[in-house]
Design an enzyme around this catalytic site. Structure first.
Site, PDB file in Angstrom:
ATOM      1  CG  ASN A  13      -1.708   1.210   1.442  1.00  0.00           C
ATOM      2  OD1 ASN A  13      -1.826   2.036   0.523  1.00  0.00           O
ATOM      3  ND2 ASN A  13      -2.280   1.371   2.625  1.00  0.00           N
ATOM      4  CD1 TRP A  14       3.267   1.008  -2.974  1.00  0.00           C
ATOM      5  CD2 TRP A  14       3.416   2.304  -4.796  1.00  0.00           C
ATOM      6  NE1 TRP A  14       3.923   0.296  -3.937  1.00  0.00           N
ATOM      7  CE2 TRP A  14       4.033   1.060  -5.068  1.00  0.00           C
ATOM      8  CE3 TRP A  14       3.382   3.267  -5.808  1.00  0.00           C
ATOM      9  CZ2 TRP A  14       4.617   0.762  -6.299  1.00  0.00           C
ATOM     10  CZ3 TRP A  14       3.955   2.980  -7.025  1.00  0.00           C
ATOM     11  CH2 TRP A  14       4.572   1.736  -7.267  1.00  0.00           C
ATOM     12  CE  LYS A  15      -0.112   3.335   4.763  1.00  0.00           C
ATOM     13  NZ  LYS A  15      -0.145   3.481   6.193  1.00  0.00           N
ATOM     14  CG  HIS A 100      -6.025   1.955   5.113  1.00  0.00           C
ATOM     15  ND1 HIS A 100      -5.592   2.927   5.986  1.00  0.00           N
ATOM     16  CD2 HIS A 100      -4.986   1.100   4.955  1.00  0.00           C
ATOM     17  CE1 HIS A 100      -4.342   2.663   6.337  1.00  0.00           C
ATOM     18  NE2 HIS A 100      -3.950   1.558   5.732  1.00  0.00           N
ATOM     19  CD  GLU A 102      -3.061   5.614   6.654  1.00  0.00           C
ATOM     20  OE1 GLU A 102      -2.976   5.630   5.407  1.00  0.00           O
ATOM     21  OE2 GLU A 102      -2.200   5.110   7.395  1.00  0.00           O
ATOM     22  CD  GLU A 172      -3.495  -2.166   7.473  1.00  0.00           C
ATOM     23  OE1 GLU A 172      -2.345  -2.303   7.032  1.00  0.00           O
ATOM     24  OE2 GLU A 172      -4.216  -1.204   7.175  1.00  0.00           O
ATOM     25  N   GLY A 178       2.456   2.612  10.634  1.00  0.00           N
ATOM     26  CA  GLY A 178       3.424   3.682  10.428  1.00  0.00           C
ATOM     27  C   GLY A 178       4.123   4.143  11.696  1.00  0.00           C
ATOM     28  CB  SER A 217       5.245  -1.274  12.057  1.00  0.00           C
ATOM     29  OG  SER A 217       4.786   0.057  12.216  1.00  0.00           O
ATOM     30  N   GLY A 238       2.848  -0.975   4.268  1.00  0.00           N
ATOM     31  CA  GLY A 238       2.846   0.440   3.900  1.00  0.00           C
ATOM     32  C   GLY A 238       4.257   0.919   3.619  1.00  0.00           C
ATOM     33  N   GLY A 239       4.877   1.556   4.619  1.00  0.00           N
ATOM     34  CA  GLY A 239       6.199   2.169   4.451  1.00  0.00           C
ATOM     35  C   GLY A 239       7.224   1.272   3.771  1.00  0.00           C
TER      36      GLY A 239
HETATM   37  P1  PGA Z   1       2.811   0.536   7.600  1.00  0.00           P
HETATM   38  O1  PGA Z   1       1.342   0.704   6.954  1.00  0.00           O
HETATM   39  O2  PGA Z   1       3.386  -0.754   7.062  1.00  0.00           O
HETATM   40  O3  PGA Z   1       3.572   1.745   7.120  1.00  0.00           O
HETATM   41  O4  PGA Z   1       2.642   0.500   9.072  1.00  0.00           O
HETATM   42  C1  PGA Z   1       0.471  -0.378   6.796  1.00  0.00           C
HETATM   43  C2  PGA Z   1      -0.831   0.074   6.187  1.00  0.00           C
HETATM   44  O5  PGA Z   1      -1.410   1.079   6.620  1.00  0.00           O
HETATM   45  O6  PGA Z   1      -1.347  -0.547   5.240  1.00  0.00           O
END
Ligand code: PGA
Length: 255
Positions: A13-15, A100, A102, A172, A178, A217, A238-239
């Site tokens: 997930n590149w966000k 998600h 977010e 999640e 993050g 994470s 994500g990251g």
């Molecule tokens: P993260 O994000 O790996 O940066 O914690 C995961 C996500 O929100 O999909």
């Protein structure tokens, strides 16, 4: 009942990160490095880069899936700024994230809205990756299972249990996204087991088959421990999905 081991799914997930140039270079590097990966991979870039990522994916010798980060509940029309499931499909997507945390936070998406998005995804022929998770406050109040299962219940109510034959669930914990603070394998496994038990309560077969992936994470150095848990069938990254080496490192750990 013994279940054939579910195939691991590692989704990036590149966000809201990247550029055309980065999307192109990153997808190419992932395509070049994917040959010894056994897991299914899905890239989930921002909307403007879907076609660019899709173009590189098509050239990869190993299949890589494509997903959107969100979709509208509507199939089309006067909804400025929104993107429909049909449009994602048209751009080559097979998957889409729904709910998600977010999106739930930034766009006040309720469990009902998330359930409508799940339905809209399936109507468009996409596989929804349904994201569930509790906040730190909810965990500390001992409400983790209650929160996660009620998020899941809203979708079961709207879509029915059979809809989970063509869906992925992502657990999640919001406090782990993050932050560098991963849930311990025991914490994650416990919630995954509750999610699976809830699906099994309606259908033992679907509960045994549905892939429940973990996000929050995940990094190459903690991936193996998390992904080897019995009820964890992959990761939503994500990251660490913004660099080919770390994304592939996780996929290899999962293989
Ligand atoms: P993260 O994000 O790996 O940066 O914690 C995961 C996500 O929100 O999909």
């Amino acid at each position: 009942m013994t279940v054939e081991k579910r195939r691991i799914l590692v989704a990036g997930n590149w966000k809201m990160n990247g550029s055309v140039e980065m999307a192109s270079a990153l997808t190419q590097a992932i395509g070049d490095g994917v040959s010894d990966v056994q897991a299914d991979l899905v890239l989930i870039p921002p909307f403007p880069y879907l076609l660019e990522v899709g173009r590189h994916i098509k050239r990869s010798p190993h299949p890589i899936g494509l997903g959107g980060q969100d979709l509208s509940i509507h199939p089309g029309g006067a909804h400025t700024g929104d993107v429909s499931g049909g449009m994602l499909k048209d751009c080559g997507c097979q998957y889409v994230l729904v709910g998600h945390s977010e999106r739930r936070q930034d766009h006040l998406e309720t469990n009902q809205v998330v359930a409508e998005k799940f339905l809209a995804a399936q109507r468009a022929g996409l596989i929804p990756i349904l994201c569930l998770g509790e906040t730190l406050q909810e965990r500390e109040a001992g409400q983790t299972d209650q929160v996660v299962i009620s998020q899941l219940e809203a979708v079961i109510d709207a879509a029915g249990i059979a809809a989970f034959e063509q869906a992925v669930i992502a657990y999640e914990p919001v406090w782990a996204i993050g932050t560098g603070q991963t849930a311990s394998p025991e914490q994650a496994q416990a919630v995954h087991a509750s999610i699976r038990a809830r699906i099994r309560a309606s259908s033992d077969t679907i509960g045994g088959q549905v892939r429940v992936i973990y996000g929050g994470s995940v990094k190459p150095d903690n991936a193996r421990e998390i992904l080897s848990c019995e009820d964890i069938d992959g990761g939503l990254i994500g990251g660490a999905s913004l660099e080919a080496e770390s994304f592939l490192g996780i996929a290899k750990a999962a293989s």
